[in-house]
Write a protein that holds these residues in place. Structure first.
Motif, PDB file in Angstrom:
ATOM      1  N   UNK A 110      -8.006 -10.539   7.617  1.00  0.00           N
ATOM      2  CA  UNK A 110      -8.425 -11.480   6.079  1.00  0.00           C
ATOM      3  C   UNK A 110      -7.624 -10.237   5.822  1.00  0.00           C
ATOM      4  N   UNK A 111      -8.603  -8.896   5.871  1.00  0.00           N
ATOM      5  CA  UNK A 111      -7.963  -7.648   5.531  1.00  0.00           C
ATOM      6  C   UNK A 111      -6.736  -7.535   5.669  1.00  0.00           C
ATOM      7  N   UNK A 112      -6.509  -7.395   6.714  1.00  0.00           N
ATOM      8  CA  UNK A 112      -5.367  -6.658   7.302  1.00  0.00           C
ATOM      9  C   UNK A 112      -4.023  -7.532   6.861  1.00  0.00           C
ATOM     10  N   UNK A 113      -4.451  -8.687   6.663  1.00  0.00           N
ATOM     11  CA  UNK A 113      -2.978 -10.236   7.097  1.00  0.00           C
ATOM     12  C   UNK A 113      -2.689  -9.429   5.260  1.00  0.00           C
ATOM     13  N   UNK A 114      -4.272  -9.446   4.277  1.00  0.00           N
ATOM     14  CA  UNK A 114      -4.019  -9.319   2.679  1.00  0.00           C
ATOM     15  C   UNK A 114      -3.296  -8.416   2.342  1.00  0.00           C
ATOM     16  N   UNK A 115      -3.633  -6.702   3.539  1.00  0.00           N
ATOM     17  CA  UNK A 115      -3.146  -5.917   2.324  1.00  0.00           C
ATOM     18  C   UNK A 115      -1.441  -6.489   2.646  1.00  0.00           C
ATOM     19  N   UNK A 116      -1.443  -6.851   3.984  1.00  0.00           N
ATOM     20  CA  UNK A 116       0.710  -6.419   4.351  1.00  0.00           C
ATOM     21  C   UNK A 116       0.912  -7.659   3.339  1.00  0.00           C
ATOM     22  N   UNK A 117       0.414  -8.788   3.127  1.00  0.00           N
ATOM     23  CA  UNK A 117       1.000 -10.004   2.414  1.00  0.00           C
ATOM     24  C   UNK A 117       0.854  -9.585   0.806  1.00  0.00           C
ATOM     25  N   UNK A 118       0.262  -8.418   0.444  1.00  0.00           N
ATOM     26  CA  UNK A 118       0.046  -8.777  -0.926  1.00  0.00           C
ATOM     27  C   UNK A 118       1.222  -7.934  -1.637  1.00  0.00           C
ATOM     28  N   UNK A 119       1.069  -8.870  -3.367  1.00  0.00           N
ATOM     29  CA  UNK A 119       2.249  -7.242  -3.896  1.00  0.00           C
ATOM     30  C   UNK A 119       1.883  -6.237  -5.279  1.00  0.00           C
ATOM     31  N   UNK A 120       0.652  -7.102  -5.464  1.00  0.00           N
ATOM     32  CA  UNK A 120       0.071  -5.670  -5.940  1.00  0.00           C
ATOM     33  C   UNK A 120      -0.907  -4.904  -5.368  1.00  0.00           C
ATOM     34  N   UNK A 121      -0.527  -3.288  -5.983  1.00  0.00           N
ATOM     35  CA  UNK A 121      -0.918  -2.440  -5.339  1.00  0.00           C
ATOM     36  C   UNK A 121      -3.239  -2.326  -5.118  1.00  0.00           C
ATOM     37  N   UNK A 122      -3.365  -2.707  -6.981  1.00  0.00           N
ATOM     38  CA  UNK A 122      -4.939  -2.450  -6.436  1.00  0.00           C
ATOM     39  C   UNK A 122      -5.395  -3.505  -5.487  1.00  0.00           C
ATOM     40  N   UNK A 123      -5.213  -4.559  -4.971  1.00  0.00           N
ATOM     41  CA  UNK A 123      -5.333  -5.376  -4.078  1.00  0.00           C
ATOM     42  C   UNK A 123      -5.125  -5.489  -2.711  1.00  0.00           C
ATOM     43  N   UNK A 124      -4.510  -4.374  -2.760  1.00  0.00           N
ATOM     44  CA  UNK A 124      -3.941  -3.798  -1.608  1.00  0.00           C
ATOM     45  C   UNK A 124      -5.633  -3.231  -1.065  1.00  0.00           C
ATOM     46  N   UNK A 125      -5.908  -2.126  -1.999  1.00  0.00           N
ATOM     47  CA  UNK A 125      -7.293  -1.435  -2.275  1.00  0.00           C
ATOM     48  C   UNK A 125      -8.092  -2.210  -2.088  1.00  0.00           C
ATOM     49  N   UNK A 126      -7.978  -3.329  -1.996  1.00  0.00           N
ATOM     50  CA  UNK A 126      -9.166  -4.640  -2.213  1.00  0.00           C
ATOM     51  C   UNK A 126      -9.130  -4.657  -0.797  1.00  0.00           C
TER      52      UNK A 126
END
Lengths: 481, 117, 311
Positions: A110-126
């Motif tokens: 979940x985390x890895x896919x989330x980092x990849x797919x998101x377009x928001x830098x703070x979301x990347x951190x989460x």
């Protein structure tokens, strides 16, 4: 169609499920990633606003060629290693903890896919933290007590890295007032001359570098790979550092833009020598290791060096080579770790001396290892050859003969360490001749050979990988001008 | 821009560096975690400082319009605090297990034991 | 700041941890000064409360003193710190002054929240509406993070349902005053937790803080009456199921809005009136957050309290 992106992550949120569900979820994610890639290739970038709030107020998914490709890699590796994991994990882990492992596995994905797919830098951190916390868990689940210290060290380094990223995001936010990547890329040029933005850049790159195990910051990686359960090593080798490299690409090219990253900050001049030194130092370190898993860990550090070399050439060809190697290395490292998993299953160790003579006892397993190893070296007809080929082409395009030569020489180092394993496995007499070693069971061999065949297939038919990588590279470089 | 307006950030930087120092310097695993916490908390203060507005009040809307402090950093830090405590819990759990396996939580003693085995 | 230096110098880990608690509380006070009431609330509950408890229990399970730092590391650490510190200070030089209303951070995205959120979402606490709606996906991620940590700690320390051998059962049971005070306090704490949970729309508070407070009630109960009684009230397996359900609740609200024709986590479509829908959606997800946080914290406590070193 973009609605599908939501369920991708949702499916993976299902907590506490056994292997069956994890595998199903992985395969579904894999197919969704395939569809997404297909959509992106035919229709261009997809965006999807979460919560119905348009960016920059809400958080959005933003999927273009490059992250669709990375999504495919990540979910694909997970989908292929999970069937392998069932037998291997049962052998390597305390049975009471198996369900924890699959939960953590899903969370990590979940985390890895989330980092990849998101377009928001703070979301990347989460999502980075989701992925990291679950990977600390995954590593420490192994029975070897040394995995605990490895995980702890990874935790400390990882948290420092994440906090650096957090500082970088703060500095960016101060100067621009936004967290959305596209919005950032539009607003940064106006303030690009400030010292704050320059420091933000540095902090972000150092933080991501820690996560990606870029050369001087790689110390946590070999141990973490060596002591984790085999299937987990395969997952990480194929995904975790790849996602970090993707982030590097994303920040270099999309958020800051190549002009700022390379002309103002001159980061290519720092990265290229570091990556080169990294390739040589890590390959040399790999040669002297006595444990094969650890050797592959060092080799991963070296391979990340190749990707960074590609990136720091700052040309379409170079970036293509970097992205290609991202894909290809995921395939070959996963294959190698998986075949080592078979070895562990039968002989309980991956020390070179213990592996003496296994070549004859386990022909299929070691056969797989040899093919994977050849791919790592870069022999024609394997994926390793393709990415090295493009890397050398990119170097030649810049008239950098010495770089091409160095890449070739470093491949020889890879040949040496792979050869050592081959030597022990095939030409040394078993340490304990009385011990009967049989071939690994089919449940382990089939996924292993699937990965190996993928190695060969994508080494021969390169239209998909090279095509996508090229388009992604053009897109990344194109945002520059 | 005057230098004086930045003192708040500098205090944060000092705190940050104390935390980082503890993490890097101490060989004790639990102390390392404490250091990480200090490091993270100082970053939280950095964010909240960004959000502060002169003359602003807490961002809870009221009848008469006033100027509010920036709510976005607050939200981010709420999330980050949770992440921080999650990391702490996991790190401490690992430290406890390490103590169980090695009988010490000093890094160099653990290294000695690892190299002998 | 003085406390932080003291923490750095102390070799006595117990004192260092206590000082860390104070440091955390001080920074919470600092947050109030800087108008971040929600954050202060959380920092006080988490940093000064939960984190300190966790550190203390970890100390109880390991050793209390630290060996002095060798000189070589000392210099290395100072080097790293000085370089990074100078880096950040260099970066701050071009930053807008503290409290400057014209800083870009205040001018770009945020005014939309401040001006529109009343109309679009209809609750006064902007922090809550940004948290649960505009950036709802982050919060989902955060819930998953805490869940991950709980999974990790359980995986590492292992809570076997029913086994409570390590804590001498009913450690403080013979303290009559303690027991009575605890009994009086518990309902109040629980009530307060519920208040914080559902009042988050109007004042500071919300699912996360409520969850922590709720969990602290249980931890208090466990400390005073012994782990056996606490697990009798809330068996660890139930706690874990609740933790999982919290995450699921949050995620399912997202799917629900998907099926109703909106985007993922778009609460506006839940009922006819979008504002009303936002309201319900936020309540639901905050409740999910509260469940997961409370349950995760409790299971963290169980894990530490019931951990028994393997011989």
């Amino acid at each position: 169609m973009p609605l599908l992106a939501g369920p991708v992550c949702l499916l993976l949120h299902h907590p506490r499920l056994s292997w069956g569900l994890a595998t199903t979820a992985s395969w579904i994610a894999f197919f969704i990633a395939l569809t997404l890639l297909d959509q992106v290739l035919s229709n261009g970038t997809i965006t999807y606003a979460l919560g119905g709030w348009a960016a920059p107020w809400g958080i959005e998914y933003r999927i273009d060629e490059i992250n669709a490709f990375v999504l495919l890699i990540v979910s694909g590796i997970s989908a292929i290693t999970l069937p392998f994991a069932r037998t291997s994990i049962e052998y390597e882990i305390n049975p009471r903890r198996i369900y924890i492992l699959y939960t953590a596995w899903m969370l990590c994905l979940t985390g890895l896919l989330g980092i990849t797919i998101t377009g928001d830098v703070f979301n990347v951190f989460v999502f980075l933290e989701i992925a990291s916390l679950s990977s600390y868990t995954l590593i420490s689940l192994s029975r070897d007590p040394r995995s605990l210290t490895a995980a702890f060290r990874y935790l400390v380094m990882g948290t420092i890295g994440a906090t650096f990223i957090l500082i970088g995001i703060a500095l960016l936010y101060i100067m621009t007032g936004t967290l959305n990547m596209m919005d950032l890329s539009q607003r940064i040029p106006a303030v690009a001359d400030t010292r704050t933005v320059k420091m933000a850049f540095t902090f972000l790159i150092v933080g991501i570098g820690l996560k990606a195990a870029l050369f001087p910051m790689h110390f946590w990686l070999p141990n973490a790979y060596a002591f984790a359960p085999s299937a987990v090593s395969a997952l990480f080798a194929g995904t975790a550092t790849k996602v970090a490299v993707y982030l590097l690409l994303r920040f270099f090219f999309t958020v800051f833009g190549p002009e700022f990253s390379f002309d103002v900050m001159q980061s290519d001049r720092v990265l290229l020598p570091l990556a080169l030194v990294g390739v040589f130092a890590a390959s040399t370190a790999a040669i002297v290791q006595s444990d094969v898993k650890r050797m592959l860990g060092y080799s991963s550090v070296a391979q990340i060096g190749y990707m960074v070399i590609g990136i720091s050439l700052v040309s379409v060809l170079g970036v293509t080579a970097g992205i290609l190697h991202l894909f290809n290395h995921a395939l070959m490292k996963a294959a190698l770790f998986v075949s080592l998993g078979c070895v562990v299953y039968r002989i309980g160790s991956t020390r070179l001396t213990d592996m003496a003579g296994v070549g004859r006892a386990m022909p299929w397993t070691m056969g797989a290892f040899v093919v994977g190893g050849l791919s790592l070296v870069g022999v024609p007809l394997t994926v390793g050859f393709i990415s090295k080929w493009y890397l050398i082409l990119a170097a030649l395009e810049q008239q950098w003969w010495w770089l091409a030569v160095l890449v070739l020489v470093s491949s020889l180092l890879a040949l040496i360490y792979i050869w050592r394993v081959v030597e022990f496995a095939y030409f040394k007499a078993p340490a304990d001749p009385a011990r009967e070693i049989t071939e690994a069971p089919a449940t382990l061999l089939i996924p292993t050979w699937l990965l190996i065949l993928a190695n060969v297939y994508f080494g021969i038919d390169t239209s998909l990988t090279v095509g996508v990588a090229e388009r992604a590279a053009k897109l990344l470089m194109g945002t520059a001008s | 821009m005057e230098i004086f307006g930045l003192y708040n950030y500098w205090v944060v930087v000092v705190l940050m560096m104390i935390g980082l120092y503890v993490v890097v310097a101490s060989g004790n695993l639990i102390k390392k975690i404490v250091g990480l916490n200090i490091f993270q908390t100082s970053v939280f203060i950095l964010y909240i400082s960004i959000g502060k507005l002169k003359g602003g009040t807490a961002p809870i809307l009221m009848e008469d319009p006033a100027s509010y402090s920036n709510p976005l950093p607050h939200v981010l830090i709420l999330t980050a605090i949770v992440v921080g405590v999650a990391t702490t819990a996991l790190g401490l759990a690992l430290a406890v297990r390490i103590y169980g396996a090695y009988g010490t939580i000093e890094e160099d003693e653990i290294e000695e034991q690892e190299s002998t085995t | 700041m003085a406390t932080a230096i003291a923490v750095a110098r102390l070799d006595q880990l117990f004192a260092a941890v206590m000082l860390f608690g104070i440091y955390s509380l001080l920074s919470a006070a600092l947050f109030v000064v800087m108008d971040a009431v929600d954050v202060a609330f959380t920092e006080a509950a988490v940093g000064a409360g939960i984190a300190t408890i966790l550190m203390l229990s970890a100390l109880a399970l390991t050793s209390r003193t630290q060996r002095p730092v060798p000189r070589r590391r000392h210099w290395m650490a100072t080097g790293v710190v000085v370089v990074t510190g100078l880096g950040v200070i260099y970066g701050t030089l071009d930053m807008p002054s503290y409290g400057d209303p014209n800083a870009p951070a205040h001018l770009h995205v945020v005014p939309h929240y401040l001006q529109q959120s009343m109309a679009e979402i209809g609750i006064p606490n902007v922090v809550t509406s940004v948290l649960a709606s505009y950036r709802g996906y982050d919060t989902l991620g955060e819930t998953v993070v805490i869940f991950t940590a709980a999974v990790g700690v359980i995986g590492r320390l292992g809570v076997v349902p029913g086994i409570t051998a390590y804590v001498k059962s009913g450690g403080m049971q013979h303290h009559l005053i303690l027991r009575i005070t605890a009994k009086l306090m518990l309902p109040l704490i629980l009530l307060f937790a519920l208040y914080v949970q559902f009042h988050g729309d109007y004042g500071p508070g919300g699912g996360f803080q409520a969850g922590v407070i709720f969990a602290s009630a249980f931890i208090l109960y466990g400390l005073v009456f012994g782990l056996e009684d606490a697990t009798a009230v809330a068996p660890s397996i139930v706690v874990r199921v609740v933790a999982a359900c919290g995450v699921l609740l949050y995620a399912l609200v997202g799917v629900l809005s998907l099926f109703l024709g909106g985007n993922y986590l778009d609460y506006g479509v839940l009922v006819e009136d979008p504002t009303q829908g936002q309201h319900i959606g936020i309540l639901l997800v905050e409740f999910g957050v509260g469940m997961t946080v409370a349950a995760s914290m409790i299971s963290l406590f169980y894990a530490y309290a019931s951990y028994k070193p393997e011989e």
